[in-house]
Design a protein around this motif. Structure first.
Motif, PDB file in Angstrom:
ATOM      1  N   LEU A   1     -27.459  -3.909  -4.860  1.00 21.39           N
ATOM      2  CA  LEU A   1     -28.395  -4.895  -4.325  1.00 21.39           C
ATOM      3  C   LEU A   1     -28.027  -6.308  -4.733  1.00 21.39           C
ATOM      4  N   CYS A   2     -27.289  -6.449  -5.826  1.00 24.96           N
ATOM      5  CA  CYS A   2     -27.024  -7.795  -6.344  1.00 24.96           C
ATOM      6  C   CYS A   2     -25.725  -8.390  -5.825  1.00 24.96           C
ATOM      7  N   CYS A   3     -24.784  -7.552  -5.433  1.00 27.96           N
ATOM      8  CA  CYS A   3     -23.534  -8.109  -4.916  1.00 27.96           C
ATOM      9  C   CYS A   3     -22.936  -7.173  -3.878  1.00 27.96           C
ATOM     10  N   ALA A   4     -22.265  -7.732  -2.904  1.00 25.91           N
ATOM     11  CA  ALA A   4     -21.697  -6.936  -1.816  1.00 25.91           C
ATOM     12  C   ALA A   4     -20.445  -6.187  -2.244  1.00 25.91           C
ATOM     13  N   ASP A   5     -19.938  -6.449  -3.437  1.00 21.66           N
ATOM     14  CA  ASP A   5     -18.719  -5.785  -3.892  1.00 21.66           C
ATOM     15  C   ASP A   5     -19.000  -4.381  -4.419  1.00 21.66           C
ATOM     16  N   ALA A   6     -20.242  -4.080  -4.784  1.00 20.64           N
ATOM     17  CA  ALA A   6     -20.577  -2.743  -5.272  1.00 20.64           C
ATOM     18  C   ALA A   6     -20.752  -1.829  -4.067  1.00 20.64           C
ATOM     19  N   GLY A   7     -19.920  -0.816  -3.966  1.00 25.41           N
ATOM     20  CA  GLY A   7     -19.995   0.052  -2.804  1.00 25.41           C
ATOM     21  C   GLY A   7     -19.107   1.259  -2.900  1.00 25.41           C
ATOM     22  N   GLU A   8     -18.988   1.944  -1.792  1.00 21.86           N
ATOM     23  CA  GLU A   8     -18.191   3.161  -1.700  1.00 21.86           C
ATOM     24  C   GLU A   8     -17.384   3.160  -0.412  1.00 21.86           C
ATOM     25  N   PHE A   9     -16.310   3.958  -0.418  1.00 22.51           N
ATOM     26  CA  PHE A   9     -15.452   4.114   0.750  1.00 22.51           C
ATOM     27  C   PHE A   9     -15.926   5.280   1.608  1.00 22.51           C
ATOM     28  N   SER A  10     -15.648   5.196   2.895  1.00 23.11           N
ATOM     29  CA  SER A  10     -15.686   6.367   3.764  1.00 23.11           C
ATOM     30  C   SER A  10     -14.450   6.265   4.644  1.00 23.11           C
ATOM     31  N   VAL A  11     -13.991   7.388   5.142  1.00 21.29           N
ATOM     32  CA  VAL A  11     -12.787   7.394   5.970  1.00 21.29           C
ATOM     33  C   VAL A  11     -13.105   8.175   7.239  1.00 21.29           C
ATOM     34  N   ARG A  12     -12.681   7.619   8.389  1.00 21.75           N
ATOM     35  CA  ARG A  12     -12.994   8.254   9.668  1.00 21.75           C
ATOM     36  C   ARG A  12     -11.971   7.835  10.709  1.00 21.75           C
ATOM     37  N   PRO A  13     -11.839   8.635  11.760  1.00 20.69           N
ATOM     38  CA  PRO A  13     -10.959   8.219  12.862  1.00 20.69           C
ATOM     39  C   PRO A  13     -11.685   7.198  13.730  1.00 20.69           C
ATOM     40  N   LEU A  14     -10.917   6.279  14.284  1.00 18.74           N
ATOM     41  CA  LEU A  14     -11.507   5.239  15.116  1.00 18.74           C
ATOM     42  C   LEU A  14     -10.476   4.812  16.152  1.00 18.74           C
TER      43      LEU A  14
ATOM     44  N   SER B   1       0.814  -1.207   0.000  1.00 18.63           N
ATOM     45  CA  SER B   1       0.000   0.000   0.000  1.00 18.63           C
ATOM     46  C   SER B   1       0.852   1.264   0.000  1.00 18.63           C
ATOM     47  N   ARG B   2       0.346   2.274  -0.673  1.00 12.78           N
ATOM     48  CA  ARG B   2       1.060   3.556  -0.726  1.00 12.78           C
ATOM     49  C   ARG B   2       0.168   4.642  -0.122  1.00 12.78           C
ATOM     50  N   ILE B   3      -0.158   4.509   1.144  1.00 16.25           N
ATOM     51  CA  ILE B   3      -1.013   5.456   1.848  1.00 16.25           C
ATOM     52  C   ILE B   3      -0.139   6.514   2.510  1.00 16.25           C
ATOM     53  N   THR B   4      -0.504   7.784   2.337  1.00 15.32           N
ATOM     54  CA  THR B   4       0.224   8.892   2.936  1.00 15.32           C
ATOM     55  C   THR B   4      -0.731   9.723   3.777  1.00 15.32           C
ATOM     56  N   LEU B   5      -0.325  10.059   4.983  1.00 17.86           N
ATOM     57  CA  LEU B   5      -1.093  10.963   5.829  1.00 17.86           C
ATOM     58  C   LEU B   5      -0.413  12.318   5.830  1.00 17.86           C
ATOM     59  N   THR B   6      -1.181  13.374   5.605  1.00 18.44           N
ATOM     60  CA  THR B   6      -0.615  14.724   5.679  1.00 18.44           C
ATOM     61  C   THR B   6      -0.319  15.047   7.145  1.00 18.44           C
ATOM     62  N   ARG B   7       0.419  16.089   7.352  1.00 17.77           N
ATOM     63  CA  ARG B   7       0.718  16.510   8.717  1.00 17.77           C
ATOM     64  C   ARG B   7      -0.565  16.824   9.481  1.00 17.77           C
ATOM     65  N   ALA B   8      -1.524  17.489   8.816  1.00 17.75           N
ATOM     66  CA  ALA B   8      -2.795  17.818   9.459  1.00 17.75           C
ATOM     67  C   ALA B   8      -3.536  16.558   9.897  1.00 17.75           C
ATOM     68  N   ALA B   9      -3.507  15.509   9.084  1.00 22.76           N
ATOM     69  CA  ALA B   9      -4.180  14.254   9.431  1.00 22.76           C
ATOM     70  C   ALA B   9      -3.501  13.585  10.620  1.00 22.76           C
ATOM     71  N   ARG B  10      -2.172  13.574  10.627  1.00 22.02           N
ATOM     72  CA  ARG B  10      -1.452  12.970  11.755  1.00 22.02           C
ATOM     73  C   ARG B  10      -1.726  13.723  13.051  1.00 22.02           C
ATOM     74  N   GLU B  11      -1.728  15.049  12.974  1.00 20.55           N
ATOM     75  CA  GLU B  11      -1.960  15.856  14.174  1.00 20.55           C
ATOM     76  C   GLU B  11      -3.402  15.762  14.660  1.00 20.55           C
ATOM     77  N   ALA B  12      -4.332  15.503  13.772  1.00 20.48           N
ATOM     78  CA  ALA B  12      -5.744  15.425  14.151  1.00 20.48           C
ATOM     79  C   ALA B  12      -6.079  14.121  14.875  1.00 20.48           C
ATOM     80  N   LEU B  13      -5.268  13.092  14.659  1.00 25.34           N
ATOM     81  CA  LEU B  13      -5.519  11.818  15.337  1.00 25.34           C
ATOM     82  C   LEU B  13      -5.179  11.939  16.819  1.00 25.34           C
ATOM     83  N   ARG B  14      -6.079  11.488  17.652  1.00 29.24           N
ATOM     84  CA  ARG B  14      -5.854  11.497  19.094  1.00 29.24           C
ATOM     85  C   ARG B  14      -5.097  10.236  19.492  1.00 29.24           C
ATOM     86  N   ASP B  15      -4.691  10.189  20.751  1.00 30.48           N
ATOM     87  CA  ASP B  15      -4.009   8.996  21.252  1.00 30.48           C
ATOM     88  C   ASP B  15      -4.874   7.769  21.018  1.00 30.48           C
TER      89      ASP B  15
END
Length: 108
Positions: free
Chosen positions: A29-42, A2-16
């Motif tokens: 409706l016909c297959c579970a592969d049709a979908g979309e992404f969302s991104v959130r802190p967890l 994977s080539r995922i990059t976090l900006t400085r703002a994203a790194r600083e926004a993450l809490r402990d």
């Protein structure tokens, strides 16, 4: 790999003990592969058991999202919206549907 990059703002926004999580939302409706992404802190302790790491130890994904994101270069940013943290990516808005329909994402 994977080539995922976090900006400085994203790194600083993450809490402990927080990570960025790519979730997958089924839109077909016909297959579970049709979908979309969302991104959130967890919190790490709240990660779903099946979550898979994407490159860095700060980014995880739902297994279906991981399959589509594993080889893509993605930049994650965080933009504050009043009191909320809004994590965004440089993926096109229909990236999930394009990936599952076998259509390449331009420039990727």
């Amino acid at each position: 790999m994977s080539r995922i990059t976090l900006t400085r703002a994203a790194r600083e926004a993450l809490r402990d003990e927080e990570v960025v999580f790519f979730d997958w939302h089924v839109t077909g409706l016909c297959c579970a592969d049709a979908g979309e992404f969302s991104v959130r802190p967890l919190r790490r302790s709240r990660l779903p058991r099946q979550a898979r790491r994407l490159g860095t130890d700060l980014v995880y994904a739902h297994p279906t999202a991981w399959v589509h994101l594993a080889e893509l270069p993605v930049t994650i940013d965080c933009r504050p919206l009043w009191r909320w943290r809004h994590f965004t990516t440089d993926l096109p808005p229909d990236a999930g549907l394009r990936c599952c329909l076998g259509r390449p994402i331009p420039g990727r």
